[in-house]
Structures are given as C-alpha cells and as structure tokens.
Design a protein around this motif. Structure first.
Motif, PDB file in Angstrom:
ATOM      1  N   ILE A  43      12.746  78.033  19.600  1.00 33.87           N
ATOM      2  CA  ILE A  43      12.392  77.667  20.971  1.00 33.87           C
ATOM      3  C   ILE A  43      11.081  78.382  21.304  1.00 33.87           C
ATOM      4  CG2 ILE A  43      14.764  77.232  21.684  1.00 33.87           C
ATOM      5  CD1 ILE A  43      14.774  79.887  23.143  1.00 33.87           C
ATOM      6  N   ARG A  44      10.522  78.067  22.443  1.00 36.10           N
ATOM      7  CA  ARG A  44       9.279  78.719  22.851  1.00 36.10           C
ATOM      8  C   ARG A  44       9.548  80.175  23.217  1.00 36.10           C
ATOM      9  NH1 ARG A  44       8.449  73.317  26.203  1.00 36.10           N
ATOM     10  NH2 ARG A  44      10.689  73.542  25.995  1.00 36.10           N
ATOM     11  N   VAL A  45       8.544  81.028  23.006  1.00 39.69           N
ATOM     12  CA  VAL A  45       8.712  82.466  23.220  1.00 39.69           C
ATOM     13  C   VAL A  45       9.209  82.769  24.628  1.00 39.69           C
ATOM     14  CG1 VAL A  45       7.474  84.658  23.412  1.00 39.69           C
ATOM     15  CG2 VAL A  45       7.118  83.208  21.429  1.00 39.69           C
ATOM     16  N   ALA A  46       8.584  82.200  25.638  1.00 38.84           N
ATOM     17  CA  ALA A  46       9.009  82.483  27.010  1.00 38.84           C
ATOM     18  C   ALA A  46      10.446  82.035  27.230  1.00 38.84           C
ATOM     19  CB  ALA A  46       8.074  81.811  28.014  1.00 38.84           C
ATOM     20  N   GLY A  47      10.818  80.917  26.613  1.00 47.17           N
ATOM     21  CA  GLY A  47      12.195  80.448  26.725  1.00 47.17           C
ATOM     22  C   GLY A  47      13.175  81.412  26.093  1.00 47.17           C
ATOM     23  N   GLY A  48      12.762  82.055  24.997  1.00 47.01           N
ATOM     24  CA  GLY A  48      13.606  83.050  24.346  1.00 47.01           C
ATOM     25  C   GLY A  48      13.813  84.262  25.230  1.00 47.01           C
ATOM     26  N   ASP A  49      12.748  84.688  25.896  1.00 46.98           N
ATOM     27  CA  ASP A  49      12.869  85.815  26.827  1.00 46.98           C
ATOM     28  C   ASP A  49      13.816  85.468  27.967  1.00 46.98           C
ATOM     29  OD1 ASP A  49      11.078  87.248  25.280  1.00 46.98           O
ATOM     30  OD2 ASP A  49       9.362  86.834  26.578  1.00 46.98           O
ATOM     31  N   VAL A  50      13.672  84.274  28.519  1.00 36.88           N
ATOM     32  CA  VAL A  50      14.534  83.839  29.617  1.00 36.88           C
ATOM     33  C   VAL A  50      15.977  83.734  29.141  1.00 36.88           C
ATOM     34  CG1 VAL A  50      15.062  81.906  31.160  1.00 36.88           C
ATOM     35  CG2 VAL A  50      12.707  82.672  30.893  1.00 36.88           C
ATOM     36  N   PHE A  51      16.177  83.162  27.965  1.00 37.03           N
ATOM     37  CA  PHE A  51      17.526  83.022  27.413  1.00 37.03           C
ATOM     38  C   PHE A  51      18.199  84.392  27.321  1.00 37.03           C
ATOM     39  CE2 PHE A  51      20.460  82.809  23.797  1.00 37.03           C
ATOM     40  CZ  PHE A  51      21.272  81.758  24.205  1.00 37.03           C
TER      41      PHE A  51
ATOM     42  N   GLY B 183       5.714  84.688  16.125  1.00 38.75           N
ATOM     43  CA  GLY B 183       4.355  84.312  16.461  1.00 38.75           C
ATOM     44  C   GLY B 183       4.172  84.312  17.972  1.00 38.75           C
ATOM     45  N   GLU B 184       3.045  83.801  18.406  1.00 39.47           N
ATOM     46  CA  GLU B 184       2.717  83.843  19.830  1.00 39.47           C
ATOM     47  C   GLU B 184       3.452  82.790  20.650  1.00 39.47           C
ATOM     48  OE1 GLU B 184      -1.434  83.996  20.744  1.00 39.47           O
ATOM     49  OE2 GLU B 184      -1.851  85.310  19.036  1.00 39.47           O
ATOM     50  N   GLU B 185       3.882  81.704  20.032  1.00 39.99           N
ATOM     51  CA  GLU B 185       4.435  80.607  20.809  1.00 39.99           C
ATOM     52  C   GLU B 185       5.890  80.291  20.520  1.00 39.99           C
ATOM     53  OE1 GLU B 185       2.090  77.321  21.572  1.00 39.99           O
ATOM     54  OE2 GLU B 185       0.242  78.464  21.662  1.00 39.99           O
ATOM     55  N   VAL B 186       6.400  80.759  19.393  1.00 34.80           N
ATOM     56  CA  VAL B 186       7.743  80.356  18.966  1.00 34.80           C
ATOM     57  C   VAL B 186       8.599  81.594  18.702  1.00 34.80           C
ATOM     58  CG1 VAL B 186       9.032  79.131  17.162  1.00 34.80           C
ATOM     59  CG2 VAL B 186       6.851  78.231  17.943  1.00 34.80           C
ATOM     60  N   CYS B 187       9.888  81.452  18.990  1.00 37.07           N
ATOM     61  CA  CYS B 187      10.842  82.479  18.595  1.00 37.07           C
ATOM     62  C   CYS B 187      12.091  81.783  18.066  1.00 37.07           C
ATOM     63  CB  CYS B 187      11.176  83.410  19.752  1.00 37.07           C
ATOM     64  SG  CYS B 187      12.037  82.645  21.107  1.00 37.07           S
ATOM     65  N   LEU B 188      12.919  82.550  17.390  1.00 39.05           N
ATOM     66  CA  LEU B 188      14.193  82.043  16.898  1.00 39.05           C
ATOM     67  C   LEU B 188      15.309  82.612  17.754  1.00 39.05           C
ATOM     68  CD1 LEU B 188      13.994  82.526  13.024  1.00 39.05           C
ATOM     69  CD2 LEU B 188      13.803  80.388  14.285  1.00 39.05           C
ATOM     70  N   VAL B 189      16.268  81.778  18.068  1.00 36.18           N
ATOM     71  CA  VAL B 189      17.525  82.255  18.613  1.00 36.18           C
ATOM     72  C   VAL B 189      18.517  82.111  17.462  1.00 36.18           C
ATOM     73  CG1 VAL B 189      19.378  81.898  20.284  1.00 36.18           C
ATOM     74  CG2 VAL B 189      16.992  81.597  20.985  1.00 36.18           C
ATOM     75  N   THR B 190      19.062  83.243  17.016  1.00 34.31           N
ATOM     76  CA  THR B 190      20.023  83.216  15.921  1.00 34.31           C
ATOM     77  C   THR B 190      21.403  83.574  16.458  1.00 34.31           C
ATOM     78  OG1 THR B 190      19.737  85.539  15.298  1.00 34.31           O
ATOM     79  CG2 THR B 190      18.260  83.936  14.262  1.00 34.31           C
TER      80      THR B 190
END
Length: 156
Positions: free
Chosen positions: A14-22, A111-118
């Motif tokens: 998901i997008r990095v900001a979305g990962g932070d929000v999640f 990276g700057e735009e993507v993160c993983l939710v595992t």
C-alpha cells in the motif's frame, strides 16, 4: 499430535502514508475500522486496559465467510518504532477450531511511496480436519487496502 502447529503469512503493498494511517488506527482507534470497512468489521470494544497498550483486552464483532463472528484478544506487543502489533486470541468463534492463535502485523517501508503490510498467523489446529485460516488472512489484507484507499480518497 504432531503437525497441527502452523504459520500463515501474507503481505500486501500500500502507499506509505496509508501504512502509517493503518498502523495508527490499529494501535489507537481500532473501532474506526467499523466505519471504514463495515462489511467486515462491525465493532471493536475495549474490555480492559487502553487501546495501544500491551495487556489490553479487545473484543471484535465481524463477518467472515458470510457468518457473524466475535473474538476477544489480548494485545501482547506494541512496537511503535517498527510498527508491529501482536494479538493473542483468548476466545470467540475462531477458538472453536484452534487451541492457540496469535496474529501479528507489521507495516514495513519499501521506499518513498510504498510500504508492505504483513500479517502472520501462528496457530495450532484442534485436529487435522480444520481448514487453514486463509479467508481471515484475505480479509485482513483487504482491510489494509481499504484503509489505504479510504485515506487517499480524503486527500482528493
């Protein structure tokens, strides 16, 4: 009986900001999931402690495979720096089939735009005929994308 202990892992980008929000929602305000994905999560109530604090007990109401279910969990680990949360199931529908069930998730920047939710499930089946909890994994992966989409739709 040997062979009943299992691990199931899943991940989704998901997008990095979305990962932070999640992570922030899961840690501090998990009851908001009922507003973001009401088809899956119907409620989340704190029964003991405080949201985001180890030792807290949380009860969930949700629908899985077309059936309304509930779960009571204890929050075992909160690692804010690494965005990790681990829950141990205490009771509920899931525990009808499993002797032990632990759920861990982590948000990992890629990276700057993507993160993983595992997500990682570590569990012990009561007997060999119990199916793998793949539909729960699918719903939790979907929840991460819905939170991401919900967060980014607010930005527009």
């Amino acid at each position: 009986m040997a062979g009943l202990k299992r691990t199931l892992e899943g991940e989704i980008e998901i997008r990095v900001a979305g990962g932070d929000v999640f992570h922030e929602i899961f840690q501090d305000t998990p009851h908001h999931f009922a507003n973001i994905h009401p088809e899956f999560v119907h409620g989340c109530d704190l029964h003991d402690g405080a949201f985001g604090k180890p030792g807290s007990k949380i009860c969930w109401d949700y629908t899985l495979d077309g059936k309304k279910q509930s779960a009571k969990q204890v929050l075992e680990v909160v690692d804010e720096e690494n965005k990790v949360i681990r829950f141990k199931m205490l009771e509920g529908n899931l525990m009808e089939d499993y002797n032990d069930f632990v759920i861990t998730y982590q948000v990992i920047p890629k990276g700057e735009e993507v993160c993983l939710v595992t997500w990682t499930f570590v569990y012990e089946k009561k007997h060999l005929g119990i199916p793998e909890p793949s539909s729960l994994m699918d719903e939790l992966l979907k929840l991460a994308t819905i939170v991401d989409d919900h967060h980014h739709s607010k930005d527009k």
